[in-house]
Design a protein around this motif. Structure first.
Motif, PDB file in Angstrom:
ATOM      1  N   ILE A   5       3.727   5.611 -10.837  1.00 54.90           N
ATOM      2  CA  ILE A   5       3.173   4.272 -10.996  1.00 54.90           C
ATOM      3  C   ILE A   5       1.785   4.257 -10.360  1.00 54.90           C
ATOM      4  O   ILE A   5       1.645   4.410  -9.138  1.00 54.90           O
ATOM      5  CB  ILE A   5       4.089   3.215 -10.363  1.00 54.90           C
ATOM      6  CG1 ILE A   5       5.461   3.261 -11.038  1.00 54.90           C
ATOM      7  CG2 ILE A   5       3.478   1.826 -10.456  1.00 54.90           C
ATOM      8  CD1 ILE A   5       6.486   2.362 -10.401  1.00 54.90           C
ATOM      9  N   LEU A   6       0.763   4.106 -11.176  1.00 58.19           N
ATOM     10  CA  LEU A   6      -0.619   4.103 -10.694  1.00 58.19           C
ATOM     11  C   LEU A   6      -1.017   2.731 -10.172  1.00 58.19           C
ATOM     12  O   LEU A   6      -1.671   2.619  -9.133  1.00 58.19           O
ATOM     13  CB  LEU A   6      -1.561   4.544 -11.810  1.00 58.19           C
ATOM     14  CG  LEU A   6      -1.248   5.900 -12.447  1.00 58.19           C
ATOM     15  CD1 LEU A   6      -2.219   6.188 -13.586  1.00 58.19           C
ATOM     16  CD2 LEU A   6      -1.297   7.013 -11.398  1.00 58.19           C
ATOM     17  N   THR A   7      -0.661   1.680 -10.891  1.00 55.74           N
ATOM     18  CA  THR A   7      -0.814   0.298 -10.434  1.00 55.74           C
ATOM     19  C   THR A   7       0.410  -0.469 -10.898  1.00 55.74           C
ATOM     20  O   THR A   7       1.077  -0.065 -11.859  1.00 55.74           O
ATOM     21  CB  THR A   7      -2.072  -0.376 -11.009  1.00 55.74           C
ATOM     22  OG1 THR A   7      -1.964  -0.448 -12.443  1.00 55.74           O
ATOM     23  CG2 THR A   7      -3.341   0.383 -10.646  1.00 55.74           C
ATOM     24  N   GLY A  61       1.508  -2.797 -15.357  1.00 57.35           N
ATOM     25  CA  GLY A  61       0.678  -1.873 -14.602  1.00 57.35           C
ATOM     26  C   GLY A  61       0.269  -0.664 -15.422  1.00 57.35           C
ATOM     27  O   GLY A  61       0.253  -0.693 -16.654  1.00 57.35           O
ATOM     28  N   ARG A  62      -0.017   0.429 -14.710  1.00 55.51           N
ATOM     29  CA  ARG A  62      -0.459   1.679 -15.328  1.00 55.51           C
ATOM     30  C   ARG A  62       0.472   2.790 -14.881  1.00 55.51           C
ATOM     31  O   ARG A  62       0.873   2.858 -13.713  1.00 55.51           O
ATOM     32  CB  ARG A  62      -1.907   1.985 -14.946  1.00 55.51           C
ATOM     33  CG  ARG A  62      -2.890   0.948 -15.450  1.00 55.51           C
ATOM     34  CD  ARG A  62      -4.276   1.067 -14.821  1.00 55.51           C
ATOM     35  NE  ARG A  62      -4.853   2.383 -15.009  1.00 55.51           N
ATOM     36  CZ  ARG A  62      -5.175   3.215 -14.025  1.00 55.51           C
ATOM     37  NH1 ARG A  62      -4.945   2.876 -12.763  1.00 55.51           N
ATOM     38  NH2 ARG A  62      -5.702   4.387 -14.293  1.00 55.51           N
ATOM     39  N   PHE A  63       0.789   3.695 -15.821  1.00 56.61           N
ATOM     40  CA  PHE A  63       1.827   4.698 -15.588  1.00 56.61           C
ATOM     41  C   PHE A  63       1.395   6.053 -16.136  1.00 56.61           C
ATOM     42  O   PHE A  63       0.609   6.133 -17.090  1.00 56.61           O
ATOM     43  CB  PHE A  63       3.135   4.271 -16.277  1.00 56.61           C
ATOM     44  CG  PHE A  63       3.572   2.886 -15.930  1.00 56.61           C
ATOM     45  CD1 PHE A  63       4.410   2.654 -14.855  1.00 56.61           C
ATOM     46  CD2 PHE A  63       3.127   1.798 -16.679  1.00 56.61           C
ATOM     47  CE1 PHE A  63       4.807   1.364 -14.533  1.00 56.61           C
ATOM     48  CE2 PHE A  63       3.522   0.509 -16.367  1.00 56.61           C
ATOM     49  CZ  PHE A  63       4.363   0.291 -15.291  1.00 56.61           C
ATOM     50  N   GLY A 143       5.496  -0.512  -6.465  1.00 60.77           N
ATOM     51  CA  GLY A 143       4.071  -0.601  -6.180  1.00 60.77           C
ATOM     52  C   GLY A 143       3.347   0.685  -6.509  1.00 60.77           C
ATOM     53  O   GLY A 143       3.966   1.712  -6.846  1.00 60.77           O
ATOM     54  N   ALA A 144       2.037   0.635  -6.410  1.00 63.14           N
ATOM     55  CA  ALA A 144       1.213   1.810  -6.679  1.00 63.14           C
ATOM     56  C   ALA A 144       1.620   2.965  -5.768  1.00 63.14           C
ATOM     57  O   ALA A 144       1.869   2.782  -4.578  1.00 63.14           O
ATOM     58  CB  ALA A 144      -0.258   1.472  -6.476  1.00 63.14           C
TER      59      ALA A 144
END
Length: 351
Positions: A5-7, A61-63, A143-144
């Motif tokens: 999980i990046l963000t 988010g970003r993955f 979370g990130a």
């Protein structure tokens, strides 16, 4: 094999079908707010409908993954990108190592689901991977920097899409009143107050989370008082505290409560209510418990037909699994015969 999980948005959690059989110990099931939407996301990537996936409200988010996977988003239309390339929700796509998946805010709904092939394989707590945010059972909001293990996957399996076009990447889109079964403490309320349930517009307020949502626009004073001996509650219970402002319990609801319950939202409509955006207006319609059961059985049958009707999605290359899902001929005939159109029955889609 893991998902990085990046963000992350503020309400990103791992959910599976939930933990059951523990209500007598004060443990509510948790699990998804919209079970049908999570089942669809999972089925699109070849998982069991109740496998662990990500639930989110607001941006997911970003993955990034360290192996090739298929992913799908269901429950609502969301902006989706693989690096700079836009892809569609409501069907599955491939994400390769080094690529970044970005999932934006659900449109026209509140809750959506992101599933990965192989499913999330985080440790089970009390027999489930579901996250109960209020108690911390099963974990916390993600979370990130978090990494989640993924289960085994067949890399040759096809990407899938529904056989029939869906509206807004949701398995069901319905309108009309929210159906409600009166009780068990409807006798605490005067007849004119009961009449407000079907005669007045309720409003979805910003006071909402995975535990409950508060309704505005209508007060429901209880002539017999707002305190009762605590008894059992379930998702869908409509509790009325001393303020007269009703609240509807959701997936993380407590297992008992001391406020009178004027009714219970029918299971068939609970996710539809929970998916309504803030400010939405609606009315209740009263039905019997038997009618609620029949509606739920019919809904589950519709969901099974939807999941069984998934087909391979074209992916640029003409893969054999996609070609086998297509009608490439449309019928055979002998030279000199009169060709008549082939008639196909319309698929059933009864409620």
């Amino acid at each position: 094999m893991s998902l990085e999980i990046l963000t992350a948005g503020p309400m990103l959690t791992v959910q599976d079908a939930g933990r059951f059989g523990l209500r007598h110990m004060g443990v509510s099931p948790a699990g998804p707010i919209d079970r049908a939407a999570m089942a669809l996301a999972n089925a699109l990537v070849g998982n069991d409908p109740g496998a662990a996936a990500l639930e989110f409200a607001g941006p997911a988010g970003r993955f990034r993954c360290d192996r090739p996977v298929r992913f799908a988003v269901a429950g609502a239309d969301c902006p989706l990108r693989i690096d700079a390339r836009t892809v569609s929700p409501g069907e599955s796509h491939r994400l390769n190592p080094g690529e970044t998946l970005t999932v934006g805010v659900p449109e026209g709904a509140v809750w959506a689901y992101l599933a990965f092939s192989g499913a999330i394989a985080s440790p089970e707590v009390l027999g489930s991977r579901a996250t109960h945010l209020r108690s911390g059972v099963g974990g916390r909001a993600l979370g990130a920097g978090d990494r989640l293990p993924l289960g085994e996957d067949n890399p040759e399996a096809p990407c899938l899409r529904p056989g029939l076009r869906l509206e807004a990447a949701a398995p069901f889109r319905e309108t009309g009143p929210i159906r409600l079964i009166l009780g068990p403490q409807d006798d605490h309320f005067a007849p004119e107050v009961i009449a407000r349930l079907t005669g007045c517009d309720f409003t979805v307020t910003p006071q909402r989370d995975r535990m409950a949502m508060v309704l505005g626009g209508v007060e429901l004073p209880a002539e017999r008082g707002h305190d009762i001996v605590s008894d059992g509650t379930v998702p869908g219970s409509v509790q009325v505290p001393g303020s007269g402002t009703p609240l509807v319990l959701l997936a993380e609801s407590q297992t008992t409560g001391g406020y009178p319950k004027i009714g219970t939202v029918a299971s068939v409509d609970l996710a539809r209510l929970a998916q309504m955006p803030v400010g939405a207006r609606f009315r209740f319609a009263l039905i019997s418990a038997r009618e609620g059961e029949d509606l739920w059985i019919a809904r589950q049958a519709r969901l099974r037909r939807l999941l069984e009707g998934l087909v391979a999605r074209p992916e640029g290359l003409l893969r054999s699994d996609y070609l086998l899902s297509c009608d490439l001929v449309g019928g055979f005939y002998a030279p000199g015969e009169v060709v008549r159109p082939v008639t196909r029955p319309v698929p059933e889609d009864r409620p």
